[in-house]
Scaffold this motif. Structure first.
Motif, short mmCIF file in Angstrom:
data_model
loop_
_atom_site.label_atom_id
_atom_site.label_comp_id
_atom_site.label_asym_id
_atom_site.label_seq_id
_atom_site.Cartn_x
_atom_site.Cartn_y
_atom_site.Cartn_z
N HIS A 1 1.16 -1.21 -0.18
CA HIS A 1 0.11 -0.21 -0.14
C HIS A 1 0.72 1.39 -0.09
N TYR A 2 2.23 1.39 0.81
CA TYR A 2 2.13 2.76 0.82
C TYR A 2 4.00 2.61 0.31
N GLY A 3 4.49 1.84 -0.23
CA GLY A 3 6.33 1.17 -0.20
C GLY A 3 6.98 0.34 0.23
N ALA A 4 8.02 0.41 0.56
CA ALA A 4 8.77 -0.71 0.88
C ALA A 4 8.86 0.07 2.53
N SER A 5 9.67 1.05 2.15
CA SER A 5 10.68 2.05 3.56
C SER A 5 9.60 3.22 3.48
N LEU A 6 7.95 3.47 4.00
CA LEU A 6 7.70 4.80 4.56
C LEU A 6 8.55 5.31 5.04
N TRP A 7 9.39 4.89 6.03
CA TRP A 7 9.67 5.93 7.10
C TRP A 7 10.78 6.44 6.47
N GLU A 8 11.29 6.26 6.10
CA GLU A 8 12.10 6.97 4.71
C GLU A 8 11.95 7.49 3.92
N THR A 9 10.42 7.48 4.08
CA THR A 9 10.04 9.09 2.66
C THR A 9 9.20 9.49 3.59
N ASP A 10 8.24 9.15 4.17
CA ASP A 10 7.31 9.70 5.25
C ASP A 10 7.45 9.52 7.01
N LEU A 11 8.29 10.13 7.51
CA LEU A 11 8.66 9.31 8.40
C LEU A 11 6.88 9.89 9.71
N GLN A 12 6.34 11.17 9.59
CA GLN A 12 5.66 11.74 9.68
C GLN A 12 4.34 11.17 9.64
N LYS A 13 3.73 10.55 8.24
CA LYS A 13 3.33 9.75 7.58
C LYS A 13 3.09 8.19 7.97
#
Length: 238
Positions: free
Chosen positions: A116-128
């Motif tokens: 849904h959100y990509g393999a490493s969402l924390w790297e691209t949008d930590l707040q989201k």
């Protein structure tokens, strides 16, 4: 059960300054016992199953022993260490927890979350990432459990931005938030663990004093603040 209007009014009229003065030098178990007897409805422990949370759970379930088990709200972010999930299982069985697990609405696994959100969402949008895995499930859980008061494992000595942490405070929704370990140190917490044989996450013995999501948690160095190994854009309850 929705808290009665009378109880809500009584809670709103609590003198938090007086309560904080009264319990400033009290043992956390005494604070929790007061809560168990004075907050019978809508009282929740929010737990990340860090050592502080385990100490609180032990004080509630093994010492205060409320007639109705206090709900323990756990956020399954889908990115926890395997050791954390194993501890949740062990604690649920040991204490017969009234465990309430909440996670992001449209994912049941790390793989589904990544799709849904990509393999490493924390790297691209930590707040989201934090909103999806922690903030939204937390608020949903507190609302569905009709929470009027909730417990955290926060302490003043965990980081420089918590040095003035009160024992009793109100959150952004005007719920009562209780930090029974506020005045304790890390040494106090571990002394309780060893005295009462409290189970804990083995990662604490491997340089992880504070354990969050696996991709965002690293061991700390000698002299670092306790939460230095946590990559967190938000000062949450854990």
């Amino acid at each position: 059960m929705v808290p009665s209007a009378e109880f809500s009014v009584q809670l709103a009229n609590l003198d938090l300054a007086q309560l904080n003065r009264r319990f400033e030098v009290s043992h956390p178990s005494r604070i929790l016992t007061w809560c168990v007897h004075h907050l019978p409805t809508g009282f929740v422990q929010v737990s990340a199953f860090n050592v502080d949370d385990m100490v609180i759970t032990d004080m509630i379930y093994a010492q205060a022993r409320p007639q109705t088990p206090v709900p323990v709200l756990f956020l399954d972010t889908l990115h926890h260490f395997p050791e954390t999930l194993e501890l949740v299982y062990r604690a649920e069985n040991l204490y017969h927890l009234n465990l309430k697990v909440y996670r992001t609405l449209n994912a049941r696994s790390r793989e589904t979350f990544a799709s849904h959100y990509g393999a490493s969402l924390w790297e691209t949008d930590l707040q989201k990432f934090h909103f999806l895995t922690r903030l939204e499930p937390l608020e949903r859980g507190l609302a569905e459990l009709n929470t009027v008061a909730w417990i955290t494992g926060r302490r003043r000595d965990q980081s420089s931005d918590r040095t003035d942490l009160p024992i009793f405070e109100r959150d952004s929704q005007n719920r009562l938030r209780i930090n029974p370990l506020a005045t304790w140190t890390r040494k106090d917490v571990w002394a309780y663990v060893f005295e009462h044989d409290v189970i804990y996450n083995p990662l604490h013995d491997q340089g992880y004093p504070s354990i969050g999501d696996e991709p965002l948690t690293t061991p700390i160095c000698e002299g670092d603040e306790e939460r230095a190994g946590r990559c967190n854009s938000l000062d949450l309850y854990l």
